[in-house]
Design an enzyme around this catalytic site. Structure first.
Site, PDB file in Angstrom:
ATOM      1  CD  GLU A  81      -1.514  -0.151   3.425  1.00 64.65           C
ATOM      2  OE1 GLU A  81      -2.684  -0.804   3.254  1.00 64.65           O
ATOM      3  OE2 GLU A  81      -1.224   0.558   4.678  1.00 64.65           O
ATOM      4  CB  CYS A  82       0.876   4.199   0.082  1.00 64.47           C
ATOM      5  SG  CYS A  82       1.210   6.081  -0.401  1.00 64.47           S
ATOM      6  N   GLY A  83       3.425   3.767  -0.252  1.00 61.91           N
ATOM      7  CA  GLY A  83       4.903   3.593  -0.227  1.00 61.91           C
ATOM      8  C   GLY A  83       5.331   2.141  -0.571  1.00 61.91           C
TER       9      GLY A  83
END
Length: 441
Positions: free
Chosen positions: A331-333
């Protein structure tokens, strides 16, 4: 009746402001630190989905910090956490989000729902009489708002403080004035505050803030006087039991300065599902531990791109994990690190782990912000999005998140074999069944 739940009362305050950047986090941490070092049991919470403020609040209070959000975590979860805290704490502190009335739901909605007295922190550096008008408006804009008072921040001196206090309609609203405190400053970067764990002098900064607060009327409140800020929580229904859908499975979780956006409640949910958690540090050059599933949380891969790029042993371990069709949630990073390349804000392009086709480019401005939800076969996960980068990939999205109510399409969900990846940050407890789906083959 033996074992019946009863209502609980506890001194509590929600620290809010007319806008972001007024000093809410510093004041919340100062209040927590002030009482914690006097031997009181302090439990702190953060209103909204923020990852960074809770790290500072945890350091100040000496206890884990959870999020309270009437939409993302849900009213029942908020009620349960506040009720539990009221049974064990001498003081409950909730830090608000943005301005007091900003957002749907807002910090004011949370305060009214649970009877949390509001302390307004106002940056009064460029104010005099208007301070009183602002305090009056915050107090009376919505009927039924519990109120504690107002604290003037970044005050120039005693004369300035006297002018601010004189402008209040109700003198009892005055909780004091804080001068600008360079020694207590909490540094910021593009996603918010610098994480507390990154600063060797973090506790010294909080002590300086607590010392400054001790010189205001808030510092002279005796334990008994805290009772004027009382939260009474009726006993919520006991939360439903979480089925052990991940029993016997090991979930490997990246955790270090590059992958630090982890809700404590998400770890609790995985353990309640029966999973064994195994942490590893990509920045330390560690290999992927033996596991059945992988979680790559969000964080700051853009600040550590060269170091992450060099961890070929981990890249090979992740590739082998996916080749065996074992699940991975990024998720994300965590997703950013999986693309072919990452272009940082200075224009440099760094090769990354190459498990997702495409490139991530850091932006000068915030690229996305807001609550989101992700529908999976097992249920709907609630969460949010907040990022300063954009990705370009030839891979077609398998799905998209939506805004609350499922109205507007949001973040792409990429799926490649057993890998799922998105900018979406999930709150696992919003659907334990959907969470289990993320970590099953």
């Amino acid at each position: 009746m033996t074992g019946a739940r009863a209502a609980r009362s506890c001194p509590a305050v929600l620290i809010a402001a007319p806008a972001s950047g007024q000093g809410k986090t510093t004041v919340a941490c100062a209040l927590a630190r002030l009482h914690a070092r006097q031997g009181r049991r302090v439990r702190a919470f953060k209103c909204g989905p923020d990852f960074l403020d809770p790290q500072w609040l945890a350091l100040a209070s000496g206890a884990p910090v959870h999020q309270l959000d009437l939409w993302m975590t849900g009213e029942a979860d908020c009620a349960e956490r506040l009720w539990q805290a009221a049974g064990e704490a001498d003081l409950v502190i909730v830090e608000g989000v943005m301005g007091l009335f900003d957002g749907e739901p807002s910090a004011a909605d949370l305060a009214r729902r649970f009877g949390l007295p509001v302390m307004a922190v106002v940056d009064a550096a460029a104010m005099a009489g208007t301070f009183g008008a602002l305090a009056h408006g915050l107090r009376h804009y919505q009927a039924g708002l519990p109120w504690a008072g107002v604290l003037a921040n970044r005050v120039a001196g005693e004369r300035h403080a006297a002018m601010l206090q004189a402008g209040l309609r109700d003198g009892a609203d005055w909780l004091g004035g804080l001068a600008r405190q360079p020694a207590a400053a909490l540094p910021e970067r593009h996603l918010g505050l610098v994480a507390a764990g990154e600063l060797p002098d973090a506790l010294r900064r909080l002590d300086a803030a607590a010392d400054a607060l001790a010189a205001t009327p808030l510092g002279s409140l005796a334990p008994g006087q805290l009772q004027r800020w009382t939260m009474r929580i009726e006993p919520p229904a006991a939360p439903p039991a979480i089925p052990p859908l991940l029993q016997g499975r090991t979930v490997a979780i990246a955790r270090d300065a590059a992958f630090c956006f982890v809700y404590a409640a998400n770890l609790d949910c995985l353990q309640a599902l029966g999973a064994r958690l195994s942490f590893f540090s990509p920045l330390a050059g560690e290999a992927l531990p033996e596991c059945d599933a992988v979680w790559l949380p969000g964080g700051y891969p853009e600040l550590h791109a060269p170091q992450l790029s060099r961890n070929l042993r981990l890249r090979e371990g992740l590739a082998a994990h996916l080749a065996r069709s074992k699940p991975m949630w990024a998720e994300c990073g965590g997703m950013m690190a999986l693309f072919d390349a990452l272009q940082t804000a200075d224009g440099q392009v760094h090769p990354m782990w190459g498990l997702l086709p495409g490139q991530v480019v850091m932006q000068q401005r915030l690229a996305a912000l807001g609550p989101q939800q992700l529908a999976l076969a097992g249920g709907v996960l609630r969460g949010h999005t907040f990022h300063h980068s954009l990705c370009a990939s030839p891979l077609a999205p398998a799905a998209h998140t939506t805004s609350p109510g499922g109205v507007k399409s949001g973040e792409a969900l990429y799926r490649l074999g057993s890998l799922r990846a998105s900018y979406f940050h999930a709150w696992f407890a919003s659907s334990p069944a959907a969470t289990a789906e993320l970590f099953h083959a």
